[in-house]
Design an enzyme around this catalytic site. Structure first.
Site, short mmCIF file in Angstrom:
data_model
loop_
_atom_site.label_atom_id
_atom_site.label_comp_id
_atom_site.label_asym_id
_atom_site.label_seq_id
_atom_site.Cartn_x
_atom_site.Cartn_y
_atom_site.Cartn_z
N HIS A 129 0.87 -1.18 0.00
CA HIS A 129 0.00 0.00 0.00
C HIS A 129 0.91 1.24 0.00
O HIS A 129 2.02 1.19 0.52
CB HIS A 129 -0.83 -0.05 1.28
CG HIS A 129 -1.91 0.96 1.40
ND1 HIS A 129 -1.67 2.25 1.80
CD2 HIS A 129 -3.25 0.88 1.18
CE1 HIS A 129 -2.82 2.91 1.84
NE2 HIS A 129 -3.78 2.11 1.46
N ASP A 206 2.96 -4.53 7.94
CA ASP A 206 1.72 -3.76 7.79
C ASP A 206 0.57 -4.75 7.92
O ASP A 206 0.29 -5.52 6.99
CB ASP A 206 1.74 -3.08 6.41
CG ASP A 206 0.40 -2.47 6.04
OD1 ASP A 206 -0.59 -2.68 6.77
OD2 ASP A 206 0.35 -1.78 5.00
N GLN A 209 -4.64 -5.33 6.77
CA GLN A 209 -5.65 -6.26 6.21
C GLN A 209 -5.59 -7.62 6.87
O GLN A 209 -6.22 -8.57 6.38
CB GLN A 209 -5.42 -6.41 4.70
CG GLN A 209 -5.60 -5.14 3.91
CD GLN A 209 -7.03 -4.63 3.92
OE1 GLN A 209 -7.98 -5.38 4.19
NE2 GLN A 209 -7.21 -3.36 3.63
N LYS A 232 -10.51 -0.97 10.57
CA LYS A 232 -10.60 -2.17 9.73
C LYS A 232 -10.87 -3.41 10.57
O LYS A 232 -10.96 -4.51 10.06
CB LYS A 232 -9.32 -2.33 8.91
CG LYS A 232 -9.14 -1.21 7.87
CD LYS A 232 -7.94 -1.47 7.01
CE LYS A 232 -7.42 -0.25 6.30
NZ LYS A 232 -8.11 0.06 5.05
N CYS A 370 -4.68 2.34 -3.71
CA CYS A 370 -3.45 2.89 -3.10
C CYS A 370 -2.29 1.93 -3.27
O CYS A 370 -1.46 1.76 -2.36
CB CYS A 370 -3.65 3.23 -1.62
SG CYS A 370 -4.88 4.48 -1.34
#
Ligand code: PMP
Length: 415
Positions: A129, A206, A209, A232, A370
């Site tokens: 991202h 990261d 997700q 999220k 993104c």
């Protein structure tokens, strides 16, 4: 994350009771909310907790002598403990509250990163991202370090051989998505961390997700930094967290200056608070941290293994049904995926597809997600993306497939 496909619980929960927004009709249709990669909807316990906090617990934290301030502080710190529990971090003090994944990564770049020198290298992957690319680019401009990127294979898997070949004695940090937001690929993080550590580099994961979709254990992953966003994982916007390995956190220089992050201040010299407070200058998003804790408790109560199994079934069902439609091309077919389905339909622009699906009450995302370098890698401007959460069920897949068929008809490409 690809849990065995066992019996699909038609729905993990009574979705309209738990998620009020989902019982609202959109454009006269039942809402099929499939934009969970962008943000998830909030359960009633989370929505109610926000009101409850302001009705019963609101005060500024850490510096009050009165009961309410101490109570608010306890609840804020309980939120931190819930984040620790979610990530299986060794200590709550290893958790810094931030605004979300983006701010977490910028915090690392602008504190730990400032020690980098010309010739040092940062390695990311082609599936990152922008928030795991641009902060490192800015850091490279300031320090003379070099940003490198490992390739992605045609099916959306990381090219591990390329990743390994790019690690060398100059690599200081690896930035890596746990799960790709554009492809759904789940990266073999523990293996990649082992390789990076063998080369002497630290690893930032990261987890934007990942955290809402499978169990995460930062100790098993052995990563040095782990970032995620509350919104999220069924929590509020404007709150997220960064896990930092405690030995690294102890030596991190402060980031933003102000109240709450200091021990003493004089015009000659100031000293800094120890632990995560050193990075939480100013009045924090107190209610956000408290309510994030409630959201995490909710998710852990449903059970991340059940959520992962449920979403795996939905992903399989959606993949099979979409693949069966002539003209549909799925972008990202890695063997190990989480609940994200990126696709193209004939030569219909993803934005047009998204607009037509919207008329059917189906909310998807369309565009570059993104992840422009990844789109360039695949030679496409963008994709349409359906992303699943614990409240989705087969009716959402039905609506998605029917919406795509309607678009093909409107564009005269149905066969
Ligand atoms: N990384 C990934 C993989 C993401 O999917 C996102 C959000 N789309 C982000 C980072 C940024 O998250 P936020 O905007 O909440 O900071």
């Amino acid at each position: 994350m690809n849990a065995p496909v066992t019996a699909l619980e038609a729905s993990l929960l009574d979705r309209s009771a738990d998620f009020p927004i989902l019982s609202q009709a959109v454009r006269g249709k039942r809402l099929a909310y499939l934009d969970n990669g962008a943000t998830t909807q909030k359960p009633s316990v989370v929505i109610d907790a926000l009101t409850e906090f302001y009705e019963h617990s609101n005060a500024n934290i850490h510096r009050g002598v009165h009961w309410l301030s101490q109570h608010a502080t306890d609840r804020y710190e309980e939120g931190r403990e819930q984040v620790r529990r979610l990530l299986n971090a060794p200590k709550a003090k290893d958790i810094i509250f931030t605004r979300g994944t983006t701010e977490s990564i910028n915090l690392v770049a602008q504190t730990w990163g400032l020690q980098l020198k010309a010739g040092d290298e940062i390695l990311v992957t082609d599936m990152e991202h922008h928030s795991n690319i641009v902060p490192w680019q800015l850091l490279c401009e300031r320090t003379g370090a070099v940003l490198r990127h490992a390739k992605v294979l045609d099916d959306g898997e990381l090219d591990v051989a390329d990743f390994r070949s790019q690690l060398n004695e100059h690599t200081r940090l690896v930035g890596l998505a746990h799960v790709s937001n554009a492809l759904g690929t789940v990266n073999p993080v523990a293996d990649l961390v082992r390789m990076a550590h063998a080369a002497g580099a630290l690893v930032l994961v990261d987890g934007a997700q990942a955290v809402a979709h499978a169990k995460v254990d930062v100790q098993a992953l052995d990563c040095d930094f782990y970032a995620f966003s509350g919104h999220k994982i069924y929590g509020p916007t404007g709150i997220g967290a960064l896990y930092v390995r405690s030995a690294i956190l102890a030596d991190l220089p402060p980031w933003q200056g102000g109240g709450d992050m200091i021990r003493t201040v004089s015009f000659e010299h100031s000293t800094w608070a120890s632990g995560p407070q050193r990075f939480e200058a100013g009045t924090a998003n107190i209610a956000g941290a408290v309510v994030l804790g409630v959201a995490i408790d909710y998710v852990l109560g449903v059970g991340l293994d059940r959520i992962a199994a449920h979403e795996a079934v939905l992903l399989n069902e959606a993949t099979e049904r979409m693949q069966a439609l002539p003209g549909v091309r799925i972008i990202g077919t890695a063997p190990h995926k989480a609940g994200i389905l990126s696709f193209l339909v004939d030569d219909i622009h993803p934005h047009d597809l998204g607009t037509i699906l919207d008329t059917e009450g189906v909310a998807i995302r369309a565009g570059h997600h993104c992840a422009m370098p990844l789109m360039t890698r695949f030679g496409i401007p963008g994709t349409a993306r359906a992303s699943f959460a614990l409240y989705n069920d087969s009716r959402d897949v039905d609506a998605l497939v029917a919406g795509v068929q309607k678009a093909q008809k409107l564009f005269g490409v149905s066969r």
